[in-house]
Design an enzyme around this catalytic site. Sequence first.
Site, PDB file in Angstrom:
ATOM      1  N   CYS A   3     -33.863 -29.272  -2.674  1.00 21.35           N
ATOM      2  CA  CYS A   3     -32.908 -30.428  -2.259  1.00 21.35           C
ATOM      3  C   CYS A   3     -31.598 -29.428  -1.745  1.00 21.35           C
ATOM      4  O   CYS A   3     -30.617 -29.474  -2.183  1.00 21.35           O
ATOM      5  CB  CYS A   3     -32.439 -31.146  -3.657  1.00 21.35           C
ATOM      6  SG  CYS A   3     -32.005 -29.916  -5.056  1.00 21.35           S
ATOM      7  N   ALA A  26     -43.100 -26.075 -10.746  1.00 21.70           N
ATOM      8  CA  ALA A  26     -41.716 -26.310 -11.179  1.00 21.70           C
ATOM      9  C   ALA A  26     -41.464 -27.608 -11.502  1.00 21.70           C
ATOM     10  O   ALA A  26     -40.851 -28.643 -10.892  1.00 21.70           O
ATOM     11  CB  ALA A  26     -40.450 -25.905  -9.939  1.00 21.70           C
TER      12      ALA A  26
HETATM   13  N1  SAM Z   1     -39.741 -31.171 -10.212  1.00 20.04           N
HETATM   14  C1  SAM Z   1     -38.779 -31.571 -10.982  1.00 20.04           C
HETATM   15  C2  SAM Z   1     -38.550 -32.891 -10.941  1.00 20.04           C
HETATM   16  O1  SAM Z   1     -38.886 -33.571 -10.128  1.00 20.04           O
HETATM   17  O2  SAM Z   1     -38.133 -33.503 -11.943  1.00 20.04           O
HETATM   18  C3  SAM Z   1     -37.376 -30.821 -10.547  1.00 20.04           C
HETATM   19  C4  SAM Z   1     -37.721 -29.320 -10.292  1.00 20.04           C
HETATM   20  S1  SAM Z   1     -36.086 -28.249 -10.204  1.00 20.04           S
HETATM   21  C5  SAM Z   1     -35.771 -28.681  -8.357  1.00 20.04           C
HETATM   22  C6  SAM Z   1     -36.662 -26.709 -10.094  1.00 20.04           C
HETATM   23  C7  SAM Z   1     -37.169 -26.156 -11.337  1.00 20.04           C
HETATM   24  O3  SAM Z   1     -37.545 -24.856 -11.214  1.00 20.04           O
HETATM   25  C8  SAM Z   1     -36.259 -26.018 -12.616  1.00 20.04           C
HETATM   26  O4  SAM Z   1     -36.549 -26.804 -13.778  1.00 20.04           O
HETATM   27  C9  SAM Z   1     -36.190 -24.704 -13.050  1.00 20.04           C
HETATM   28  O5  SAM Z   1     -35.838 -24.509 -14.603  1.00 20.04           O
HETATM   29  C10 SAM Z   1     -37.619 -24.184 -12.379  1.00 20.04           C
HETATM   30  N2  SAM Z   1     -37.997 -22.843 -12.214  1.00 20.04           N
HETATM   31  C11 SAM Z   1     -37.244 -21.813 -11.950  1.00 20.04           C
HETATM   32  N3  SAM Z   1     -37.916 -20.635 -11.884  1.00 20.04           N
HETATM   33  C12 SAM Z   1     -39.102 -21.026 -12.333  1.00 20.04           C
HETATM   34  C13 SAM Z   1     -40.332 -20.140 -12.101  1.00 20.04           C
HETATM   35  N4  SAM Z   1     -40.375 -19.065 -11.733  1.00 20.04           N
HETATM   36  N5  SAM Z   1     -41.583 -20.914 -12.605  1.00 20.04           N
HETATM   37  C14 SAM Z   1     -41.492 -22.101 -13.070  1.00 20.04           C
HETATM   38  N6  SAM Z   1     -40.152 -22.944 -12.949  1.00 20.04           N
HETATM   39  C15 SAM Z   1     -39.156 -22.550 -12.428  1.00 20.04           C
END
Ligand code: SAM
Length: 309
Positions: free
Chosen positions: A241, A120
């Site tokens: 978070c 993610a």
């Molecule tokens: N790791 C990133 C950073 O440090 O910049 C922040 C990630 S944020 C906490 C969570 C992310 O999960 C979001 O960008 C969202 O779009 C993504 N997300 C949600 N469901 C997902 C899935 N099934 N597969 C991949 N990414 C997903």
Amino acid sequence: MLERLFSLGYSRTFAERYYELWGERALRIAEAMERPLPRCFRVNTLRITLQELTKLLNRKGFQFKRVPWAREGFCLTREPFSITSTPEYLSGLLYIQEASSMYPPVALEPKPGEVIADMAAAPGGKTSYLAQLMENKGLIYAFDVGEERLKETRLNLSRLGVINTVLIHGSALHIDELGVEFDGILLDAPCTGSGTIHKNPERKANRTMEDVKFCQGLQMKLLEKGLEVLKKGGTLVYSTCSLEPEENEFVIQWVLDNFDVELLPLRYGEPALRKPFGVELSEEIEKARRFYPDKHGTSGFFVAKLRKL
Ligand code: SAM
């Protein structure tokens, strides 16, 4: 005490939950989240050394202190003008990153040449730190479902000079379709974000237990997929978070109960909650860690490090 949490804008459900988890400390946590976080940054060692960049910034009047858990991390104590308007920022010599967010890549300890998944990834804060720790060698498969967020990720990675990363616009629930076995996996999971009230105050009132349950379901599915494609002996770092035990300790306890894994110790943060809401968890759950706004001056953050046996 509950009245104070209500007056800060928390819904009854969450105010009561936080009081049950932390007693009087719940108010200190909530009050700390009313204050802005210090602005922190990571030196991009793909482009410059720590020494060179800190010297350049000091000359311009910036002062900062080290982030204890990240060799490349600093938080500003004096910012004479916005650091984002400096040529150093614009040319990718540094990345603005919240201090607790720097810990998951450090905890994963990726090595140059390894094959890593970031399940993610957007907007790429942790991906770019992984690339940096890997000296741009090896390969990172970075997933995200958010199209706009992926565009931002692409810009960030290119500004920072990351060249060992493949960005995949798609759900990491399909990671097994790549047919790759990973040395290490970072799952910085989608979550309710209740540890980031500083940035998103509306979350005090508009989150519900349904949101928590929804995120928990997704987190468990992502963890299951990640563990499936992780090499035996490989490491998976899970982070959120969120302040909610359902997205943190309970998810990790479910993994310990259902998969052949062990929790590895982490040096920084406070031990995870052993008995949230009166539910007794395994003793080893304390190897997972929490960062708190009142104690660490960060977002509310959770990190667990697992090894596949
Ligand atoms: N790791 C990133 C950073 O440090 O910049 C922040 C990630 S944020 C906490 C969570 C992310 O999960 C979001 O960008 C969202 O779009 C993504 N997300 C949600 N469901 C997902 C899935 N099934 N597969 C991949 N990414 C997903």
